[in-house]
Enzyme design. Sequence first.
Site, PDB file in Angstrom:
ATOM      1  N   GLY A 156       0.405  -8.259  11.994  1.00 41.32           N
ATOM      2  CA  GLY A 156       0.384  -9.717  11.856  1.00 41.32           C
ATOM      3  C   GLY A 156      -1.006 -10.208  11.507  1.00 41.32           C
ATOM      4  O   GLY A 156      -1.993  -9.846  12.161  1.00 41.32           O
ATOM      5  N   PHE A 213       0.825  -1.218   0.000  1.00 35.02           N
ATOM      6  CA  PHE A 213       0.000   0.000   0.000  1.00 35.02           C
ATOM      7  C   PHE A 213       0.850   1.255   0.000  1.00 35.02           C
ATOM      8  O   PHE A 213       2.051   1.209   0.290  1.00 35.02           O
ATOM      9  CB  PHE A 213      -0.907   0.017   1.244  1.00 35.02           C
ATOM     10  CG  PHE A 213      -0.151   0.020   2.555  1.00 35.02           C
ATOM     11  CD1 PHE A 213       0.436   1.182   3.047  1.00 35.02           C
ATOM     12  CD2 PHE A 213      -0.013  -1.142   3.294  1.00 35.02           C
ATOM     13  CE1 PHE A 213       1.147   1.182   4.243  1.00 35.02           C
ATOM     14  CE2 PHE A 213       0.695  -1.160   4.488  1.00 35.02           C
ATOM     15  CZ  PHE A 213       1.268   0.004   4.966  1.00 35.02           C
ATOM     16  N   ASN A 272      12.234  -8.468   5.103  1.00 38.19           N
ATOM     17  CA  ASN A 272      12.500  -9.838   4.620  1.00 38.19           C
ATOM     18  C   ASN A 272      13.914  -9.855   4.053  1.00 38.19           C
ATOM     19  O   ASN A 272      14.104  -9.546   2.871  1.00 38.19           O
ATOM     20  CB  ASN A 272      11.528 -10.230   3.485  1.00 38.19           C
ATOM     21  CG  ASN A 272      10.136 -10.563   3.951  1.00 38.19           C
ATOM     22  OD1 ASN A 272       9.857 -10.568   5.138  1.00 38.19           O
ATOM     23  ND2 ASN A 272       9.253 -10.846   3.019  1.00 38.19           N
ATOM     24  N   SER A 332      -2.897  -2.396  10.477  1.00 35.01           N
ATOM     25  CA  SER A 332      -3.756  -2.751   9.354  1.00 35.01           C
ATOM     26  C   SER A 332      -4.439  -1.475   8.868  1.00 35.01           C
ATOM     27  O   SER A 332      -4.486  -0.474   9.569  1.00 35.01           O
ATOM     28  CB  SER A 332      -4.787  -3.773   9.802  1.00 35.01           C
ATOM     29  OG  SER A 332      -5.518  -3.254  10.880  1.00 35.01           O
ATOM     30  N   MET A 333      -4.984  -1.566   7.652  1.00 37.12           N
ATOM     31  CA  MET A 333      -5.662  -0.432   7.039  1.00 37.12           C
ATOM     32  C   MET A 333      -6.799   0.068   7.956  1.00 37.12           C
ATOM     33  O   MET A 333      -7.613  -0.730   8.408  1.00 37.12           O
ATOM     34  CB  MET A 333      -6.247  -0.975   5.743  1.00 37.12           C
ATOM     35  CG  MET A 333      -7.081  -0.109   4.940  1.00 37.12           C
ATOM     36  SD  MET A 333      -7.477  -1.046   3.450  1.00 37.12           S
ATOM     37  CE  MET A 333      -8.558  -2.324   4.091  1.00 37.12           C
ATOM     38  N   HIS A 349       7.270  -6.479  12.563  1.00 39.78           N
ATOM     39  CA  HIS A 349       7.187  -5.774  11.278  1.00 39.78           C
ATOM     40  C   HIS A 349       5.787  -5.279  10.961  1.00 39.78           C
ATOM     41  O   HIS A 349       5.568  -4.644   9.936  1.00 39.78           O
ATOM     42  CB  HIS A 349       7.706  -6.653  10.148  1.00 39.78           C
ATOM     43  CG  HIS A 349       6.702  -7.631   9.580  1.00 39.78           C
ATOM     44  ND1 HIS A 349       5.965  -8.488  10.359  1.00 39.78           N
ATOM     45  CD2 HIS A 349       6.335  -7.882   8.299  1.00 39.78           C
ATOM     46  CE1 HIS A 349       5.190  -9.229   9.565  1.00 39.78           C
ATOM     47  NE2 HIS A 349       5.392  -8.876   8.332  1.00 39.78           N
TER      48      HIS A 349
END
Lengths: 136, 479
Positions: free
Chosen positions: B405, B207, B329, B379-380, B402
């Site tokens: 989750g 996003f 990552n 989250s959004m 990160h």
Amino acid sequence: MLSGYRRLKHTSDIKILVKGETLENLFSNALQAMAKILVRGRLAGRQCQANIKVNSSEETSLLIDFLSEVLFLSAKRGAVFDKVKFRYLDSCQLSAVVLGYKVDRFDKDIKAVTYHEAQIKRNKKGELETVVIFDL
Amino acid sequence: MISKANLKRINDFTWEIPKNYRSDMNVPARIYASEKMLDDILKDRSVDQLVNVATLEGVVGHVLVMPDVHEGYGFPIGGVAATLYPEGAISPGGIGYDINCGVRLLLSDLYFEEAKPFMEKLVRELFDRIPSGVGRGGSFRVDKDGFSAILKKGAKWVVEYGYGEENDTINVESHGSLEFADLDGVSQKAKERGINQLGTLGAGNHFVEVDVVDEVFDPRIAKVFGLDEERIVALIHTGSRGFGHQIATDYVREMLEYSVRKGQRLVDRELASCSFSSPEGRNYFGAMGAAANFAWANRQIITHYIRGVWKKVFGDNKKLKLLYDVAHNIAKIETHEVDGRLVRLIVHRKGATRSFGPGSTEVPGNYRTVGQPVIVPGSMGTSSYVLAGAEGSRLTFGSCCHGAGRAMSRQEARREVAFTVLKRELISKGVYFATKSRGGFVEEAPLAYKNVEEVIDVVTGVGIARKVARLRPVGVVKG
């Protein structure tokens, strides 16, 4: 169910259980499942095909490597392949032509086909089956 | 499946699976979570996967998961493992298929009151400018030589090419460029899959978000970072796109073949690994470096696009500067303390962010007194956090969570969340959004994620990071 596939629960990715009476059916059904993830609706329009050869150490790896190869071709050509005609297929190698359609867009971004939990085995009904997890 | 009875409680937020839990474990495994979160974590196979990680060759200290952990393949998402450099294992499954997926935070000179009337237009313009969606190519074009240069130099090349500002490579992990990147181990397939995807966002959980600094918790550190309440910031979350996916695919396969040749018994094929110092290990590390550079270049190009939109919407004198950019990552060669000795290690982070504390020479000079910024998107529609790396990260090989989750499968999210309801909910919270896919959008609904506040409470409670500021979303662009 003598062939086909169904979705299983997975927290972040897409997990399927794929079955087939023969190795050819199993590979073909797994390909159809991947095509259905990439584009949910009916495929139509400009047809395309590609030749494909894969060598692996055993049949489960061969299935995953086959799907990975087709996924690469999908990304490269902007196409979804949902059918396969095998020239030969044994537990360690295959040669085939995959057939499909050009698409304007994919519904899902499959990053990779994983080996995780994949293991081709015979179930109680005598069908071949394995789990395949697609990383999204 | 592992149960709570198998765990030893170390403190309120730390749980350990002893090395003798399974005979093939080389080190203990640690879970960083509250007791409440632990009950949910134990419902999927993420902790069993962590135990598998503890079998890696040359693994040291303990393997661990962050509170945003969920089930992956090979490594769980949120997993960290360190192996001895250079003979220890390197596993592509410990980095994941989206190499250097990461987050970048841009700092504006605008405050919400001033920006609010333009938010709808801003979101629409960002959506139109930044290519997003599945398999979507971008408008950024380079020839083969240019592409090779990007793979070798990452964001540095892109800035030199004119897609950035002079200071853009200062506030980036590794300055946005891994010098060990090597193209010899990069397949033609990876190049073909990636060359047209530079400057694209992708889909899934990727996003661009516009946020307001909602609350500052640590004014001293916030001042160093340039954050104050009501300031507008922009977040970018994306990675190495098809290029990185293909490199991971190529090397998981290669390492499986390596394992077969060596007669190794694998607990999970996605955990296939080889010695870092083997030709296969060196090739993977060089190719992974190229993919990491691709990802930093990608986030830099998107930064350039956002700056263009910013000027169009707010005027030429309105700027966006880079606060920081973190990878979540990746594998890095780092020095950490193990059993009282400083040791060079190969640190695998899969869904985990660096969290280097004050004084680390790898933290940019302007942040070195306070620790590196750790960017944790929620989250959004819910909060994101800016943390600062802290001394407690010595327990986690300098690593932190990160994100929030994932807690719910995509299918469940589609069943549970109606697009119209989610739309209404976001609008009522004052969040403008634009998306390519309604189905993909509901899969990313807040309901599908853990409570980010609980995740933050754990990492700050352990002392891995300090809470600096909370961000509130006001605009979301998704593929």
